[in-house]
Scaffold this motif. Sequence first.
Motif, short mmCIF file in Angstrom:
data_model
loop_
_atom_site.label_atom_id
_atom_site.label_comp_id
_atom_site.label_asym_id
_atom_site.label_seq_id
_atom_site.Cartn_x
_atom_site.Cartn_y
_atom_site.Cartn_z
N ALA A 23 0.83 -1.20 0.00
CA ALA A 23 0.00 0.00 0.00
C ALA A 23 0.87 1.26 0.00
O ALA A 23 1.99 1.27 0.50
N PHE A 24 0.31 2.33 -0.55
CA PHE A 24 1.00 3.61 -0.61
C PHE A 24 1.09 4.26 0.76
O PHE A 24 0.12 4.28 1.52
N ASN A 25 2.24 4.83 1.06
CA ASN A 25 2.35 5.86 2.08
C ASN A 25 3.24 6.96 1.52
O ASN A 25 3.68 6.88 0.37
N GLU A 26 3.52 7.97 2.30
CA GLU A 26 4.29 9.10 1.77
C GLU A 26 5.70 8.69 1.36
O GLU A 26 6.27 9.24 0.40
N LYS B 179 -5.17 7.38 8.17
CA LYS B 179 -5.50 7.91 9.50
C LYS B 179 -4.82 9.26 9.72
O LYS B 179 -5.42 10.19 10.28
N ALA B 180 -3.57 9.37 9.27
CA ALA B 180 -2.85 10.63 9.42
C ALA B 180 -3.50 11.74 8.61
O ALA B 180 -3.53 12.90 9.04
N MET B 181 -4.05 11.37 7.44
CA MET B 181 -4.67 12.37 6.58
C MET B 181 -6.04 12.80 7.07
O MET B 181 -6.57 13.82 6.62
N ALA B 182 -6.63 12.04 7.98
CA ALA B 182 -8.01 12.32 8.41
C ALA B 182 -8.18 13.72 8.97
O ALA B 182 -9.24 14.33 8.85
N GLY B 183 -7.12 14.22 9.59
CA GLY B 183 -7.21 15.56 10.17
C GLY B 183 -6.60 16.65 9.33
O GLY B 183 -6.46 17.79 9.80
N TYR B 184 -6.24 16.36 8.09
CA TYR B 184 -5.59 17.35 7.23
C TYR B 184 -6.56 18.46 6.85
O TYR B 184 -7.77 18.24 6.64
N SER B 185 -6.02 19.65 6.69
CA SER B 185 -6.77 20.76 6.11
C SER B 185 -6.86 20.57 4.59
O SER B 185 -6.22 19.68 4.03
N TRP B 186 -7.64 21.41 3.92
CA TRP B 186 -7.73 21.33 2.45
C TRP B 186 -6.34 21.52 1.84
O TRP B 186 -5.96 20.79 0.92
N GLU B 187 -5.60 22.48 2.35
CA GLU B 187 -4.28 22.77 1.80
C GLU B 187 -3.34 21.58 1.97
O GLU B 187 -2.57 21.25 1.06
N ASN C 285 -4.29 18.41 2.30
CA ASN C 285 -4.77 17.36 1.39
C ASN C 285 -4.33 17.62 -0.04
O ASN C 285 -3.95 16.70 -0.76
N HIS C 286 -4.38 18.87 -0.46
CA HIS C 286 -3.98 19.22 -1.82
C HIS C 286 -2.50 18.95 -2.04
O HIS C 286 -2.10 18.38 -3.06
N ALA C 287 -1.68 19.33 -1.06
CA ALA C 287 -0.23 19.09 -1.18
C ALA C 287 0.06 17.59 -1.22
O ALA C 287 0.90 17.13 -2.01
N ASP C 288 -0.64 16.83 -0.40
CA ASP C 288 -0.44 15.38 -0.36
C ASP C 288 -0.86 14.74 -1.68
O ASP C 288 -0.15 13.90 -2.24
N ALA C 289 -2.02 15.13 -2.19
CA ALA C 289 -2.50 14.58 -3.45
C ALA C 289 -1.61 14.98 -4.61
O ALA C 289 -1.43 14.21 -5.57
N THR C 290 -1.03 16.16 -4.54
CA THR C 290 -0.12 16.61 -5.60
C THR C 290 1.11 15.73 -5.67
O THR C 290 1.61 15.42 -6.76
#
Length: 261
Positions: free
Chosen positions: A26-29, A70-78, A80-85
């Motif tokens: 599975a993917f992680n950072e 789980k770590a991403m669950a509390g991310y802000s929009w910004e 989440n956008h950086a992570d998805a990028t």
Amino acid sequence: MSTCLTVTIQGPVARVTLNRPDVRNAFNEVLIHELAAAFTTLGQRGDLRAIVLAAEGKAFCAGADLNWMKAMAGYSWEENHADATRLADMLWAIYSCPVPVIARVQGDVYAGGVGLVACADVVVAVDTAGFCLSEAKLGLLPATIGPYVVKALGEQASRRYFLTAERFSADAAQRLGLVHEVVAADALDARVGEIVAAITANGPAAVRACKQLVKDVAGREITPELRDDTARRIADIRASDEGREGVQSFLNKGKPSWLSA
């Protein structure tokens, strides 16, 4: 040192192997970063003529890692956008790699893993592999992988499997165009080896130019400009050292230098 990948090079062929079998690759950072770096680096090597994308364990790739989610669950929009990028950039690094990429799919492929497969140039899967675009089950969508999966599956099949999140078989994936060949598990390595051998028997520059040609002409209207562009491309390669050598070797029934390299 890589913690999620193993990268080996033997002659003109590289092998990039997902190495998180305990979590079904599975993917992680970390894995996302390492995949992007590996394909960027390998793509810059002029001596490579094929890259095999493989995985350890029973599954090829199960999508997102639960702890990462789980770590991403509390991310802000910004955030989440950086992570998805970062994920989008990793997929682009594979898709745009100038070296041909052959996916060796030895097990199940879920969510983002389907994106990895869709980014490859040739896909060989075992007959027991299952595929699933499962994002909608979690209230999500396959956005970053979407451009590649829609290209591979087509619009109509993508509508179905994006919306239903149904699992589909390797045979179905082949019929839909995501997978090129389906083989028994004991034939997987031999068939991947045959495809690698076929690619490496061709002119190295020609193969890279062929890969780029498909990307550049797919879906375009056949205009005078496109016709001229394709005429220029063949003129360029005919006039190149490799093109001249290949034609002369064929006419003289000899072997070009890349076959002995």
